[in-house]
Scaffold this motif. Structure first.
Motif, PDB file in Angstrom:
ATOM      1  N   LYS A  81       0.859  -1.182   0.000  1.00  0.00           N
ATOM      2  CA  LYS A  81       0.000   0.000   0.000  1.00  0.00           C
ATOM      3  C   LYS A  81       0.893   1.229   0.000  1.00  0.00           C
ATOM      4  O   LYS A  81       2.062   1.178   0.396  1.00  0.00           O
ATOM      5  CB  LYS A  81      -0.944   0.013   1.203  1.00  0.00           C
ATOM      6  CG  LYS A  81      -0.276   0.322   2.524  1.00  0.00           C
ATOM      7  CD  LYS A  81      -1.294   0.461   3.633  1.00  0.00           C
ATOM      8  CE  LYS A  81      -0.599   0.884   4.923  1.00  0.00           C
ATOM      9  NZ  LYS A  81      -1.531   1.148   5.999  1.00  0.00           N
ATOM     10  N   SER A  82       0.332   2.324  -0.467  1.00  0.00           N
ATOM     11  CA  SER A  82       1.040   3.600  -0.377  1.00  0.00           C
ATOM     12  C   SER A  82       0.058   4.654   0.096  1.00  0.00           C
ATOM     13  O   SER A  82      -1.142   4.580  -0.174  1.00  0.00           O
ATOM     14  CB  SER A  82       1.674   3.996  -1.715  1.00  0.00           C
ATOM     15  OG  SER A  82       0.687   4.205  -2.691  1.00  0.00           O
ATOM     16  N   GLU A  83       0.596   5.596   0.833  1.00  0.00           N
ATOM     17  CA  GLU A  83      -0.202   6.688   1.397  1.00  0.00           C
ATOM     18  C   GLU A  83       0.544   7.988   1.188  1.00  0.00           C
ATOM     19  O   GLU A  83       1.745   7.984   0.961  1.00  0.00           O
ATOM     20  CB  GLU A  83      -0.416   6.480   2.901  1.00  0.00           C
ATOM     21  CG  GLU A  83      -1.109   5.204   3.267  1.00  0.00           C
ATOM     22  CD  GLU A  83      -1.177   4.994   4.784  1.00  0.00           C
ATOM     23  OE1 GLU A  83      -2.235   4.544   5.235  1.00  0.00           O
ATOM     24  OE2 GLU A  83      -0.187   5.284   5.466  1.00  0.00           O
TER      25      GLU A  83
END
Length: 89
Positions: free
Chosen positions: A18-20
């Motif tokens: 995931k990336s944020e």
């Protein structure tokens, strides 16, 4: 070698990431969420012999061992031939 006949092998690997955050705001963070593997084997050999092959294969896999036992990462950066620190603003 181990002289264990494996008639057929299939490996399935699932990796979750995931990336944020924001690239423009320099708050982006990528994270590994998890990994899953499944090994399907066909062999007429005794299970103990096949198990030994699987153990050796996993123990000798650089990627799996690095995920299971993370190691230090050394990083160096140059800009136009000179060392620089991208953390400094």
């Amino acid at each position: 070698m181990m002289k264990t006949k494996i008639a057929k092998a299939k490996v399935f690997v699932t990796a979750r990431f995931k990336s944020e955050g924001s690239v423009l705001a320099e708050t982006v963070r990528a994270t590994g969420v998890g990994f899953a593997t499944r090994l399907e084997l066909e062999s007429e050999e005794p299970a103990e012999k096949v198990a030994a092959v699987v153990r050796n294969a996993e123990s000798g896999c650089y990627v799996l061992q690095t995920i299971l036992h993370p190691v230090p990462v050394e990083r160096a950066f140059t800009l136009n031939g000179a060392a620089f620190d991208p953390e400094k603003k």
